[in-house]
Design a protein around this motif. Sequence first.
Motif: not given
Length: 650
Positions: A356-379
């Motif tokens: 259960t933790f693995a599923a929830v943390m993976s979902f959260t991690a996907v969101g973090t990855g989407i936001a972070y990579s594009t933020w670095m480019a935009s910054f």
Amino acid sequence: MSSTPTAAPPAAEFPPPTLVTGLWQRKLPHYPETPARSWYLFLVVTVSVALYYQLFVSGAVGNQLIADFHLTFRYFVGIFIIGAAFGAVASVVTGVLDRWGRANIVAYGTVLTSLLTLFAQPQCTNKESFLAVYCIISIVEGAVLVATPALVRDFSPQLDRASAMGFWTLGPVLGALVTTEISTHTLDAHPDWQYHYRLAGVICLAISLIGLVGLRELSPRLRDQIMVSLRDKALIEARARGLDVDALERNQWKQMMHLDVVGSALGISIFLAFFYTIVSFLPVYMATNFGFTAAQANALGNWYWIATAFALVTTGIVSDKMKVRKPFMIFGAIISIIGTFVFLGYTDRPGTDYYTFAAVMSFTAVGTGIAYSTWMASFTETVEKRNPAATAVGLAVWGGVLRTVVTFVLLGLLFVVTAAGTLVNYGPRLQTINAKYHDEITTIQTVGADTLTALGKDPNDVSAQVAALVKLTGDAPADIKTTVELNAKYPQELATLQAIDQKVLIKLLTNPADTAAQATAVGQVAQKFSIPPDQAVARIAAAGKVPVDQLAVASQTGPALTAASAKLEAVSAIPADDLAYLSDHGKEVQQAQADSPKQWKRWWWICLIAQICFIPFVFIMAGHWSPKKAAEEAAEHDAAVQRELASLSQ
């Protein structure tokens, strides 16, 4: 930026580095072709992974460090806080030292940290020396945090920037993944924390030596321009001949002190509060709240890092294809917020399972990855909009803000999750005592410490005996007292009666003249105490003094009292120092166990609110919302490049 070429070509200023001269003179006079450029980007990412692997080892073996150095949780967190503070200073200073060479900072910095990890860190014999070495590693990490994305920016045009930054952000993510993956498979076999530092040192030293030989960077004339696409290469090199580098590199810090740069750096820094909490304290959190072992917690971290890595790279590619960053940042932030909200809901559910933790943390991690990579480019594009020559300074601002925020995040966790310190400091030994003396501790908890203390001072204290036995048996106090007093007054007589079979004793009590019962009773007593028949007869006659009404009560409560007395006797087997430890910290730990879920939930709420606060900063950054408008601008830029090249060739 469009000056007429007048100066000597950059090649005259920076001759191509050779295998030997490249150890200190790493500047390239020409923009590299795609294979070489890809190799340099690969090296930057690889050495970043190695650096973060070394930095994150302390979190993976945190429980072992705490036990070996007898650290309080506050001191353990203090190590990360001080390290982050030194890293913040180093990030800012790197913006000033950029003239020394971005590639030099990375190459020599990672060699230094590898040597420290391999030789210095495992030799630490006390917490002070460990902290000192960790701070040195953190200083280098703070410098490389600025230099590596600057190199990635230099070697990646804007239209390929998200993909490149997606790969660069794999540095901390894959560093964490490598750490948890190796720890998962080696911690049980090698519980000594020194082994894990030596292993990291050997692996990372090999990687850093490759970086020492192979890393290169662009000359200032090339990197101080904006390259939108690879089709700009000819124009960039043509412009470089007449570029006034000194003019571009004046007042860079002043140019970066604007809301779009500083504000967006602050936004992503607070957004990553959840990420840095997971990096540093996932084993502690899972152990103190859910009973996970260090290996299980690190394995759980693997799910988070793998999902993040996948999202970083995939999002970068898609973002470059669509030529926009902002929609991805918003979408990723929303996914991460939802995941964090679900995650905090399990904080007070101790029975939550691993997957259960693995599923929830993976979902959260996907969101973090989407936001972070594009933020670095935009910054980096936001910084370029201000001044492309100030990339290192802009990234220094970001690095300083990030490490400062991490410092305050860790400080905040200390004040919000106070129960974690108690559970980490005292929990492990109490768990060992509980496992060894589980039944005895249950007896202590049932009877109460005050009653047991009274019995310890005076074993013949009748009132304390009665109080203890009442709690253990549930019988009436009057019956317990009668039985206790009867045992004290007639110990030998009761022992005689207990030697007689219950059915035979009942026959004797109801019919004292039953000769068959008498004979059987005499035989049983004689056998029990190994005495002749005449002495057995005498003992049976003496037992007749016991009042029958009291004996009836004792016969009802006796079996339960015997079992309860055995439990009280077993408590005395617990060593005095363990009992003292239970007495001193048992209630404190119990209270901490009750408080911990509430405090951690409060902390996860803070992380969630921080993620929400990130969203407004997206709107002040450079870049389009519409893929159509972004494509139109890219086409207009290509046409302008062709016109300028044509004019330069005339």
